[in-house]
Design an enzyme around this catalytic site. Sequence first.
Site, PDB file in Angstrom:
ATOM      1  N   HIS A   1       0.834  -1.189   0.000  1.00  0.00           N
ATOM      2  CA  HIS A   1       0.000   0.000   0.000  1.00  0.00           C
ATOM      3  C   HIS A   1       0.875   1.247   0.000  1.00  0.00           C
ATOM      4  O   HIS A   1       2.055   1.206   0.354  1.00  0.00           O
ATOM      5  CB  HIS A   1      -0.926  -0.003   1.202  1.00  0.00           C
ATOM      6  CG  HIS A   1      -2.028  -1.002   1.080  1.00  0.00           C
ATOM      7  ND1 HIS A   1      -3.032  -1.109   1.998  1.00  0.00           N
ATOM      8  CD2 HIS A   1      -2.288  -1.938   0.119  1.00  0.00           C
ATOM      9  CE1 HIS A   1      -3.869  -2.058   1.615  1.00  0.00           C
ATOM     10  NE2 HIS A   1      -3.434  -2.585   0.492  1.00  0.00           N
TER      11      HIS A   1
ATOM     12  N   GLU B   1       0.897   3.840   1.928  1.00  0.00           N
ATOM     13  CA  GLU B   1       1.414   4.186   3.254  1.00  0.00           C
ATOM     14  C   GLU B   1       2.613   3.312   3.609  1.00  0.00           C
ATOM     15  O   GLU B   1       3.608   3.791   4.152  1.00  0.00           O
ATOM     16  CB  GLU B   1       0.328   3.988   4.326  1.00  0.00           C
ATOM     17  CG  GLU B   1      -0.947   4.768   4.076  1.00  0.00           C
ATOM     18  CD  GLU B   1      -2.007   3.979   3.317  1.00  0.00           C
ATOM     19  OE1 GLU B   1      -3.189   4.152   3.641  1.00  0.00           O
ATOM     20  OE2 GLU B   1      -1.654   3.201   2.407  1.00  0.00           O
TER      21      GLU B   1
ATOM     22  N   CYS C   1      -6.061   1.306   5.464  1.00  0.00           N
ATOM     23  CA  CYS C   1      -6.677   0.050   5.878  1.00  0.00           C
ATOM     24  C   CYS C   1      -6.182  -0.280   7.290  1.00  0.00           C
ATOM     25  O   CYS C   1      -5.333   0.418   7.845  1.00  0.00           O
ATOM     26  CB  CYS C   1      -6.304  -1.073   4.907  1.00  0.00           C
ATOM     27  SG  CYS C   1      -4.561  -1.573   5.006  1.00  0.00           S
TER      28      CYS C   1
ATOM     29  N   CYS D   1      -2.318  -0.823   7.452  1.00  0.00           N
ATOM     30  CA  CYS D   1      -1.577   0.442   7.390  1.00  0.00           C
ATOM     31  C   CYS D   1      -1.813   1.281   8.640  1.00  0.00           C
ATOM     32  O   CYS D   1      -0.895   1.958   9.110  1.00  0.00           O
ATOM     33  CB  CYS D   1      -1.953   1.210   6.129  1.00  0.00           C
ATOM     34  SG  CYS D   1      -1.351   0.421   4.620  1.00  0.00           S
TER      35      CYS D   1
END
Length: 147
Positions: free
Chosen positions: A79, A81, A107, A110
Amino acid sequence: MDRPSWDEYFMEVAEVTAKRSTCMRRKVGAVLVKDKHILATGYNGAPMGIKHCEDRGGCLREKLNVPSGQRHELCMALHAEQNAIIQAAVLGQSIFGGTIYVTNQPCAICAKMIINAGIKRIVIKDGYPDELALEILEEAGLELEKL
């Protein structure tokens, strides 16, 4: 003169960063900032040296009809992040106390990384269907600020 605020400026950088994404489902960008300085950026995509989904014949989660926000372990990508946090670590940048600007709500995975990295502020543009992430962030005392 129509000058953007700092939050608007850094979110625009996140939006441009998202354009580098190789994800076939959602393009997400993240920018880590401390004291009004960009420390690292990240976008969602396969790890270095790993084929992107388009080179694999498509997205596995899409093929399996997995709803957005579920079964992240089936995704080849990191992801945005995660990539921003990793980039900061590789560059030796302390992100403790910083702000992360993300084009979508983090999410749960993260969110946990953001908490443990010591990031104190999260600014998002759009939501994401992950209620657990919101619960985790709330319990940790982190609020999402939506632009």
